[in-house]
Design an enzyme around this catalytic site. Structure first.
Site, mmCIF file in Angstrom:
data_model
loop_
_atom_site.group_PDB
_atom_site.id
_atom_site.type_symbol
_atom_site.label_atom_id
_atom_site.label_comp_id
_atom_site.label_asym_id
_atom_site.label_seq_id
_atom_site.Cartn_x
_atom_site.Cartn_y
_atom_site.Cartn_z
ATOM 1 C CG PHE A 1 -2.021 -1.140 1.147
ATOM 2 C CD1 PHE A 1 -3.025 -1.125 0.538
ATOM 3 C CD2 PHE A 1 -1.706 -2.242 1.917
ATOM 4 C CE1 PHE A 1 -3.768 -2.276 0.396
ATOM 5 C CE2 PHE A 1 -2.725 -3.424 2.007
ATOM 6 C CZ PHE A 1 -3.526 -3.307 1.118
ATOM 7 C CE LYS B 1 -2.132 -2.186 -4.620
ATOM 8 N NZ LYS B 1 -1.397 -1.105 -4.013
ATOM 9 C CB CYS C 1 -1.134 2.509 -8.506
ATOM 10 S SG CYS C 1 0.575 2.178 -8.235
ATOM 11 N NE ARG D 1 5.192 3.927 -13.916
ATOM 12 C CZ ARG D 1 5.821 3.010 -12.991
ATOM 13 N NH1 ARG D 1 5.440 1.805 -13.445
ATOM 14 N NH2 ARG D 1 6.423 3.145 -12.033
#
Ligand code: UGA
Length: 436
Positions: A150, A202, A258, A325
């Protein structure tokens, strides 16, 4: 215990270094020889606060190698921390996880625990275990534990050493005991569950945060037209402990390695099981539009950017990282370039990486002053401290036309109202002290 970490990106390297900091000997494995050599010299291949210092402090406990087979042979626990990038259809690409799994199967010399830290779709831990155990060459077996990560980029070391929870998804009590031995010195609360739930925790966490951002961005967009101020609105909402005050910063959307990929991957997985996650889909759609929101605002002042001097402050997807990104700047830049703008950009940390994408198309500067000089408009894409703390009179002093479009709400409105400029941000009233 003999610990091995496969993959030395944000997740892998930070995990390895923090495990060493807590007393373990850790071998870091990567296929990239250049990276391994760099780390052997004590240098971190990624920009992350405090990481290099800890690498140095724990250098006796950290080993770096490309010889994965050898490293896996006698490992007690192997962590997989390789990337799971997005495929064209939005699903997660598990190629690198399977590459490591194959190597593990071919090399282990005893029964081994394998911990998947990479973000993988629900059901992957089980599949990888089956795959490895079907392919070991000498009858040894592995047990897979899901242990999602995390950490946030920029605060990765702190997030790992002082995590709010350690999630362990395992099939057996023995595996849990082994993991508790690994994390013994961290003193962090465990959430112990089955592997599918751990994998889901997650995705559900990341997608919830993405949703929270898209939600506040939509409210911000509405604030602009009804005369409300998103900063006040977010404060008023955030004081309700059921809502919480984190991740309520409106802006030009979430980027990074992410949230964009994990929202798409979970949405894809839902569809695969014939269940459309409508809220996640909405978060994705809102974010796509939000990323180019400043360009849309700028069209009010200039129909085209052709021949204009455009200043850009901040390129990274968020401050304190050189990672580009899914950075909103990358959605806006092609539009500006296609229009024929002359772009000067400044990001002290991320511009080296930007140069790899746009080596000649953009002029890179070394100061705010150089960037703003003679500009017809200025875009702020990242809320770096150097932007938030800058002297705002520089806009007026250096720009040809001080029109500032701030995608990260870096400055207080009342401060900007004192300057002779145009200042538009997200979800707040526009300052128009200049006629165009
Ligand atoms: C995110 C999560 O925060 C971590 O918990 C998770 O472990 C990590 O993904 C991962 O899965 O590896 P990260 O991508 O490093 O971490 O960055 P965040 O700080 O979460 O920011 C993501 C994006 O959301 C950035 O573009 C940021 O500017 C944006 N954001 C964040 C907002 O627009 N508003 C906010 O209030 C907060």
């Amino acid at each position: 215990m003999n610990l091995v970490v496969a993959g030395t990106g944000y997740v892998g390297l930070v995990t390895a270094v923090c495990l060493a900091e807590k007393g373990h000997k850790v071998t870091c494995v990567d296929v990239d020889e250049k990276k391994i050599n760099l780390m052997r010299e004590g240098k971190s291949p990624i920009y992350e606060e405090g990481l290099e210092e800890l690498m140095h402090k724990n250098k006796e406990k950290l080993h770096y190698t490309t010889e994965s087979g050898k490293a896996y042979q006698n490992a007690d626990v192997i962590f997989i921390g390789v990337g799971t990038p997005e495929k064209k259809d939005g699903s997660a690409n598990l190629k690198y996880v399977y590459d490591v799994a194959k190597e593990i199967a071919q090399n282990i010399q005893k029964d081994t625990y394998v911990v998947i830290k990479s973000t993988v779709p629900i059901g992957t831990n089980k599949k990888i275990e089956k795959y490895i155990n079907a392919n070991t060459t000498n009858g040894h077996t592995v047990e897979i534990i899901s242990n999602p990560e995390f950490l946030s980029q920029g605060t990765a070391v702190r997030d790992t050493l002082h995590a709010q929870r350690i999630v362990l998804g395992a099939n057996t009590e023995k595996a849990i005991q082994v993991m508790k031995q690994v994390y013994d010195q961290f003193g962090i609360e465990y959430v112990i569950t089955n592997r599918e739930s751990a994998e889901m925790i997650k995705y559900a966490s990341n997608d919830f945060l993405a949703l929270k951002i898209s939600y506040i961005n939509e409210i911000a967009n509405l604030c602009e037209v009804v005369g409300a101020d998103i900063t006040d609105v977010a404060k008023g909402m955030g004081l309700d402990s059921r809502i919480g005050n984190k991740f309520l910063n409106a802006g030009i959307g979430y980027g990074g390695s992410c949230f964009p990929k994990d929202t798409k991957a979970l949405h894809w997985l839902g569809n695969y099981y014939d269940y459309e996650l409508k809220t996640v889909k909405a978060a994705i759609e809102v974010n796509e539009n939000q990323k180019i929101k400043l360009i849309k605002k700028a069209r009010k002042y200039y129909e085209t950017f052709e021949g204009l001097n455009v200043a850009v402050l901040g390129l990274a997807f968020k401050p304190n990282t050189d990672d580009l990104r899914e950075a909103p700047s990358l959605d806006c830049m092609p539009i500006l370039l296609e229009d024929g703008a002359h772009i000067k950009a400044y990001d002290p940390v991320a511009q080296a990486n930007y140069k790899k994408i746009y080596p000649t198309e953009i002029e890179y500067c070394n100061s705010i002053e150089d960037t703003l000089k003679d500009a017809d408009i200025c875009f702020i894409f990242t809320e770096w401290d150097f932007v938030k703390n800058m002297d705002t009179s520089l806009f007026v002093k250096y720009m040809k036309k001080p029109i500032i479009l701030d995608g990260r709400n870096c400055f207080a409105i009342d401060k900007m109202e004192k300057e002779k400029l145009i200042y538009e941000s997200i979800g707040r009233k526009a300052v128009t002290n200049l006629s165009c």
